[in-house]
Design a protein around this motif. Structure first.
Motif, PDB file in Angstrom:
ATOM      1  N   ASN A 244      -8.561  -2.066  -3.831  1.00 52.40           N
ATOM      2  CA  ASN A 244      -8.314  -2.861  -2.621  1.00 52.40           C
ATOM      3  C   ASN A 244      -6.859  -2.778  -2.175  1.00 52.40           C
ATOM      4  O   ASN A 244      -6.569  -2.823  -0.975  1.00 52.40           O
TER       5      ASN A 244
ATOM      6  N   ALA B 109      -6.583   0.444  -0.395  1.00 55.43           N
ATOM      7  CA  ALA B 109      -7.295   0.388   0.882  1.00 55.43           C
ATOM      8  C   ALA B 109      -6.561  -0.490   1.894  1.00 55.43           C
ATOM      9  O   ALA B 109      -6.962  -0.565   3.054  1.00 55.43           O
ATOM     10  N   GLY B 110      -5.488  -1.143   1.459  1.00 56.97           N
ATOM     11  CA  GLY B 110      -4.727  -2.010   2.357  1.00 56.97           C
ATOM     12  C   GLY B 110      -5.328  -3.394   2.532  1.00 56.97           C
ATOM     13  O   GLY B 110      -4.887  -4.158   3.382  1.00 56.97           O
ATOM     14  N   LYS B 111      -6.317  -3.747   1.715  1.00 56.27           N
ATOM     15  CA  LYS B 111      -6.969  -5.057   1.820  1.00 56.27           C
ATOM     16  C   LYS B 111      -6.167  -6.157   1.139  1.00 56.27           C
ATOM     17  O   LYS B 111      -6.329  -7.313   1.452  1.00 56.27           O
ATOM     18  N   VAL B 112      -5.328  -5.774   0.191  1.00 57.38           N
ATOM     19  CA  VAL B 112      -4.469  -6.727  -0.513  1.00 57.38           C
ATOM     20  C   VAL B 112      -3.042  -6.456  -0.081  1.00 57.38           C
ATOM     21  O   VAL B 112      -2.559  -5.327  -0.204  1.00 57.38           O
ATOM     22  N   THR B 113      -2.386  -7.477   0.450  1.00 56.62           N
ATOM     23  CA  THR B 113      -1.009  -7.273   0.913  1.00 56.62           C
ATOM     24  C   THR B 113       0.008  -8.169   0.211  1.00 56.62           C
ATOM     25  O   THR B 113       1.190  -7.838   0.180  1.00 56.62           O
TER      26      THR B 113
ATOM     27  N   SER C 146     -11.228  -2.764  -9.177  1.00 53.22           N
ATOM     28  CA  SER C 146     -11.543  -3.063  -7.779  1.00 53.22           C
ATOM     29  C   SER C 146     -10.328  -3.630  -7.045  1.00 53.22           C
ATOM     30  O   SER C 146     -10.114  -3.326  -5.865  1.00 53.22           O
ATOM     31  N   TYR C 147      -9.517  -4.420  -7.751  1.00 49.57           N
ATOM     32  CA  TYR C 147      -8.318  -4.972  -7.123  1.00 49.57           C
ATOM     33  C   TYR C 147      -7.339  -3.844  -6.789  1.00 49.57           C
ATOM     34  O   TYR C 147      -6.751  -3.814  -5.715  1.00 49.57           O
TER      35      TYR C 147
ATOM     36  N   ARG D 111       0.823  -1.199   0.000  1.00 52.20           N
ATOM     37  CA  ARG D 111       0.000   0.000   0.000  1.00 52.20           C
ATOM     38  C   ARG D 111       0.869   1.267   0.000  1.00 52.20           C
ATOM     39  O   ARG D 111       0.615   2.200  -0.760  1.00 52.20           O
TER      40      ARG D 111
END
Length: 158
Positions: free
Chosen positions: A54, A57-61, A50-51, A15
């Protein structure tokens, strides 16, 4: 001790790296996931809006290597910049600092001999940036002292 020099931000998470690249690649612009996804597609990659959102947004690390390559395409940097413990982070940051200095007029030109299509070697680029910082601080860039002598093109004092 702020002399206007840009400090390298902490870029440990995906992120942080993506936010940094958005800021540096699209300064002053609000880039949506859809716009970025379209840019990646134009450059031959694939990334859903959307990916990308994400990631911001810090949802995918820990995305796949394919996603990292898509990010690299979108931002125009080596995809390994986005890997954990990346060895190219410093090189990309140095390159961006160089471009920023070029844009603001701190660097008006650069000539190099033997530079191939890949451009300057990252170590050489970092060296050039350090010389510019030394010069800005009133040093000659060689031994750290301002000795008042100009260097000839061969590097010898004139």
């Amino acid at each position: 001790m702020d002399n206007g020099e840009e400090r390298t931000p902490e870029l440990r998470t995906l992120r942080q790296k993506v936010e940094y690249m958005v800021e540096k690649t699209f300064p002053g612009e609000k880039i949506s996931g859809r716009v970025f996804a379209d840019l990646v597609k134009e450059r031959g990659g694939s990334l859903s809006h959307s990916y990308f959102s994400n990631i911001l947004a810090g949802k995918v690390t820990h995305p796949s290597e394919e996603i990292l390559k898509a990010l690299g395409l979108g931002f125009g940097v080596d995809w390994r910049f986005f890997k954990d413990e990346s060895e190219v982070v410093d090189d990309v940051v140095s390159g961006l600092q160089f471009l920023a200095k070029r844009r603001t007029g701190e660097i008006s030109g650069l000539a190099g001999r033997g530079i191939d299509d890949d451009g300057l070697d990252p170590e050489l680029l970092q060296f050039v940036l350090s010389l510019l910082e030394d010069n800005k601080d009133g040093k000659d860039g060689m031994d750290g002292r301002d000795n008042g002598r100009e260097a000839t093109p061969g590097g010898q004092p004139g």
